[in-house]
Design a protein around this motif. Structure first.
Motif, PDB file in Angstrom:
ATOM      1  N   ALA A 154      40.661  60.366  62.197  1.00  0.00           N
ATOM      2  CA  ALA A 154      39.289  60.582  61.734  1.00  0.00           C
ATOM      3  C   ALA A 154      38.802  59.375  60.950  1.00  0.00           C
ATOM      4  CB  ALA A 154      39.233  61.844  60.869  1.00  0.00           C
ATOM      5  N   GLU A 199      37.948  56.684  63.327  1.00  0.00           N
ATOM      6  CA  GLU A 199      36.656  56.901  63.985  1.00  0.00           C
ATOM      7  C   GLU A 199      35.502  56.573  63.042  1.00  0.00           C
ATOM      8  OE1 GLU A 199      36.397  60.803  65.615  1.00  0.00           O
ATOM      9  OE2 GLU A 199      38.322  60.668  66.659  1.00  0.00           O
ATOM     10  N   LYS A 257      28.052  61.830  60.434  1.00  0.00           N
ATOM     11  CA  LYS A 257      29.213  61.420  61.230  1.00  0.00           C
ATOM     12  C   LYS A 257      30.514  61.741  60.488  1.00  0.00           C
ATOM     13  CE  LYS A 257      31.688  59.324  64.384  1.00  0.00           C
ATOM     14  NZ  LYS A 257      31.857  59.901  65.741  1.00  0.00           N
ATOM     15  N   THR A 290      33.234  64.382  61.918  1.00  0.00           N
ATOM     16  CA  THR A 290      34.578  63.891  62.245  1.00  0.00           C
ATOM     17  C   THR A 290      35.641  64.651  61.459  1.00  0.00           C
ATOM     18  OG1 THR A 290      33.654  61.697  62.661  1.00  0.00           O
ATOM     19  CG2 THR A 290      36.035  61.843  62.372  1.00  0.00           C
ATOM     20  N   ARG A 325      38.490  66.730  63.331  1.00  0.00           N
ATOM     21  CA  ARG A 325      39.861  66.238  63.248  1.00  0.00           C
ATOM     22  C   ARG A 325      40.710  66.964  62.213  1.00  0.00           C
ATOM     23  NH1 ARG A 325      41.844  63.301  67.458  1.00  0.00           N
ATOM     24  NH2 ARG A 325      40.519  61.543  67.991  1.00  0.00           N
TER      25      ARG A 325
END
Length: 747
Positions: free
Chosen positions: A194, A197, A214, A218, A222
């Protein structure tokens, strides 16, 4: 004879319990089964398993017997200051020792339970404490109708049952701990992905609102399914305004009110203390942690059991809060805390980076460098998540960091603990071959004094070293060398740890002055910490694999001799038969039994007997080929598979079943066994009996092949021992024929 009557069923009951323990049952099944075994298999009238609560009152977890309901009506404590705690159960629990009373109703302290005991018809009783994690966890109470029932032998068996119960509970805890450990490792990996990302997303320097959403999305995808929220501080209203969330109902988030200050009772919300102190706050048990009652009720609506709140900064000042939620108590451990702290730092960095982009306070070159290093950090995080071996990890990290800035030189060094020097085994950059010859002292070596670079000793305390200018005039000899001999104008060195101990250094140097701004230094510092995490993660994975391989080996091999066990022997025998059928080849199956082994055990003891077995095992392994198999089947019995036998003419015309060379091999085995004359300084005299059958002359299936070899072996014993026989399948006669080769026995 009367004493033996209850001992036999109790011994069988203990065996039943041990089989149950080996099957790793759940806790409630374990309690219920031990009570059932005590009553149904031991013949006792009643049995009860009880565990005290926090106030010391016994709660019945399992009760068996014709009047088992009576246990629930008996109010029993383990506290010595209460009348209900002065009975057998309370005394046994506090003393951590069994108590037996063969005339229970005669005891004054038991009179408060007299009606219950008379209802149960109890004449004798015994109480046994059992343990969990080294401390008394509960009691096993057993009853019999008759007086003077519990003899010392019966008590010993019941002690063993309580000990088996304690062992089973520790086994359950060990299994849960292992499962939790594996789940935590998986969660950490997911959170690391995560973070990777999010870091990739940061490369684009997104607007704050996109960044916040975001991050929440995420973490929800995750991490734990309860989700996450990000809120910004409304300084005028002294409250938090929610900017992004994921995994939680929108109306629930909208109604979640977190103030910056404490409530009337003085308790803090999740956000207030974080924003005032600029430090994270972890609540790993929302039901017990001191929180405002209104907040506790809101969390219970979503079954939230733990939460972690981290401050977000903008221009160095607290501006908001990131909160991750979990449905599990104790979810946020040390590694998780570190990862979320890093993520909050990255978010704060991204906010400042966005402001720099908007205000154009940094030139394009700086921004490009930071983006490249962030991209490098993302690549490195992916390598870390894949549990990469250290050599590959360092090599690829060096290359990735150099690719982020082509003019820089990157090196990763490992500490040689014998010399106290940093050895630079991984480096990349223009004209960087000189890095491999550097020898940097960072640790005292016994007898050689302190290292010559005091600044670098700070690595052991986890302190980095960043120098942006004036390297040629620094007091550190190593930095002066870099400047005067190699033209280095700025350098940044960050320590790497493994298992909590200093392990090495990741270094980036440049021929530009002022190359390392605070943001770049923070990124490189994060790289070093991620490498430390990767090393520890790799070691944990290697340990896990080692334990799995060890467990597999032990399941297929004899622990004394290291030879294959019966299970592996039958597996290889099945494979040998299938191979012989497919390729038209022959193989032999032999069973070896030692004669004189019992006398060694009886005369010199089992330790000497074990040494005889290991000596025979070593002998067989030496005499046979690598393609053959020798296994210990149990006791003093060995199994042998001789593959790839020639199908040519026999070397012994009188024995048509013998393949060329087989008789020689069998003779050498028996001769070698006879040659074992001394063990541990004690004289021994052992011989062997070998029963052999040959496939495909004997076309039987696997089990029958072993039985035929076994019949041949017992025929050797009847014929005088110290020899071998080969089984011959029946042709015209209904009785099996055997080929016998006797060997002279040594005197």
């Amino acid at each position: 004879m009367e004493l033996l009557t209850p001992l036999k069923p109790m011994s069988r009951a203990l065996a039943t319990l041990n089989r149950l323990v080996a099957s790793l049952p759940d806790e409630e099944t374990l309690y219920d089964e031990i009570g059932r075994i005590a009553v149904e298999e031991c013949g006792l009238s009643h049995a009860m398993v009880g565990i005290p609560d926090e106030e010391g009152w016994i709660h019945v977890r399992s009760a068996h017997g014709k009047n088992r309901e009576a246990f629930s009506r008996a109010r029993i404590s383990v506290r010595g200051d209460l009348p209900e705690g002065k009975g057998m159960i309370g005394r046994a629990y506090r003393a951590s020792s069994p108590i037996v009373e063969n005339r229970l109703l005669d005891l004054p302290e038991m009179q408060i339970w007299r009606s219950v005991l008379e209802e149960m018809g109890t004449g004798s009783s015994a109480v046994f404490p059992f343990y969990r994690g080294g401390s008394v966890h509960g009691i096993l109470s057993v009853h019999d109708d008759s007086r003077d029932f519990f003899t010392s032998d019966l008590v010993d068996i019941l002690k063993s049952m309580a000990a088996s119960l304690s062992f089973a509970l520790d086994n359950i805890d060990r299994k849960k701990s292992q499962t939790l450990h594996e789940e935590v490792l998986l969660t950490i990996k997911n959170y690391y992905r995560a973070m990777g990302e999010v870091n990739e997303f940061l490369i684009g320097i997104p607007p704050p609102q996109e960044l916040f959403q975001k991050v929440c999305d995420t973490l929800y995808a995750r991490g734990d399914p309860k989700g996450a929220v990000i809120g910004l501080l409304d300084s005028k209203a002294a409250t938090i305004v929610w900017s992004a969330f994921a995994g939680l109902p929108s109306d629930w988030v909208a109604s979640l009110e977190l103030s910056v200050g404490p409530d009337e009772a003085g308790t803090e919300s999740l956000a207030g203390e974080v924003l005032r102190t600029s430090k994270p706050r972890l609540v790993n048990d929302c039901l017990r942690h001191p929180l405002p009652q209104s907040l506790r009720s809101k969390l219970e609506e979503q079954s939230i059991r733990s939460a972690a709140a981290y401050p977000l900064f903008r221009a160095g000042k607290p501006t908001g809060v990131l909160i991750a939620f979990s449905q599990y108590s104790g979810f946020f451990g040390e590694e998780m805390e570190r990862l979320l702290a890093e993520m909050s730092q990255n978010i704060s960095f991204a906010l400042d980076n966005y402001d720099r982009k908007i205000d154009q306070q940094k030139n394009e070159r700086t921004i490009l460098t930071l983006k490249n290093y962030y991209r490098a950090l993302s690549k490195i995080n992916r390598i870390v998540a894949n549990v990469t071996p250290p050599h590959e990890l360092f090599s690829r990290t060096s290359e990735i960091l150099h690719e982020s800035e082509q003019t820089s030189i990157v090196g990763i060094a490992e500490l040689d603990r014998e010399t106290g020097l940093l050895l630079w085994k991984h480096f990349a950059g223009p004209e960087s071959t000189w890095v491999g010859s550097l020898r940097l002292p960072v640790q005292p070596v016994p007898g050689k004094g302190a290292p010559g670079s005091p600044l670098l000793m700070s690595f052991h305390q986890g302190h980095p070293l960043v120098v942006n200018e004036s390297m040629e005039t620094t007091s550190d000899s190593f930095l002066r060398l870099l400047s005067t001999k190699h033209g280095i104008r700025s350098a940044a060195l960050f320590p790497v740890f493994r298992g909590g101990a200093f392990y090495g250094v990741v270094a980036v140097v440049s021929r530009q002055s002022g190359f390392f701004n605070p943001e770049l230094s923070n990124l490189l510092d994060e790289v070093s910490r991620n490498l430390s995490f990767a090393l520890d993660n790799y070691d944990r994975e290697q340990e896990r694999r080692s334990q799995e391989e060890r467990a597999l080996f032990l399941s297929l091999h004899d622990p004394l001799t290291g030879l294959p066990n019966r299970r592996l022997f039958y597996d290889r025998l099945d494979y040998a038969r299938k191979t012989a059928v497919r390729h038209g080849t022959a193989f032999a199956v032999a069973l070896l039994d030692l004669d004189g082994f019992k006398e060694v055990n009886d005369r010199w003891g089992h330790k000497a007997g074990d040494h005889v077995l290991t000596a025979v095992s070593s002998l067989l392994s030496t005499l046979l080929r690598e393609s053959d198999t020798v296994a210990r089947l149990g006791g003093d019995e060995f199994g042998i598979i001789l593959t790839g036998l020639s199908s040519g003419d026999t070397t012994d015309p009188s024995s048509p079943m013998i393949k060329p060379g087989l008789d020689t091999t069998l003779d050498r085995i028996l001769e070698g066994i006879r040659g074992i004359r001394e063990v541990d300084g004690f004289p021994v005299a052992i011989t062997g009996c070998l029963g052999v059958t040959i496939f495909p002359s004997d076309p039987s299936e696997v089990d029958q092949l072993v039985m035929n070899a076994d019949r041949s072996m017992y025929a050797v014993k009847k014929a005088g021992k110290n020899g071998w026989k080969i089984f011959s399948p029946p042709v015209s006669s209904p009785d099996p024929q055997f080929v016998l080769r006797k060997r002279k026995r040594l005197k």
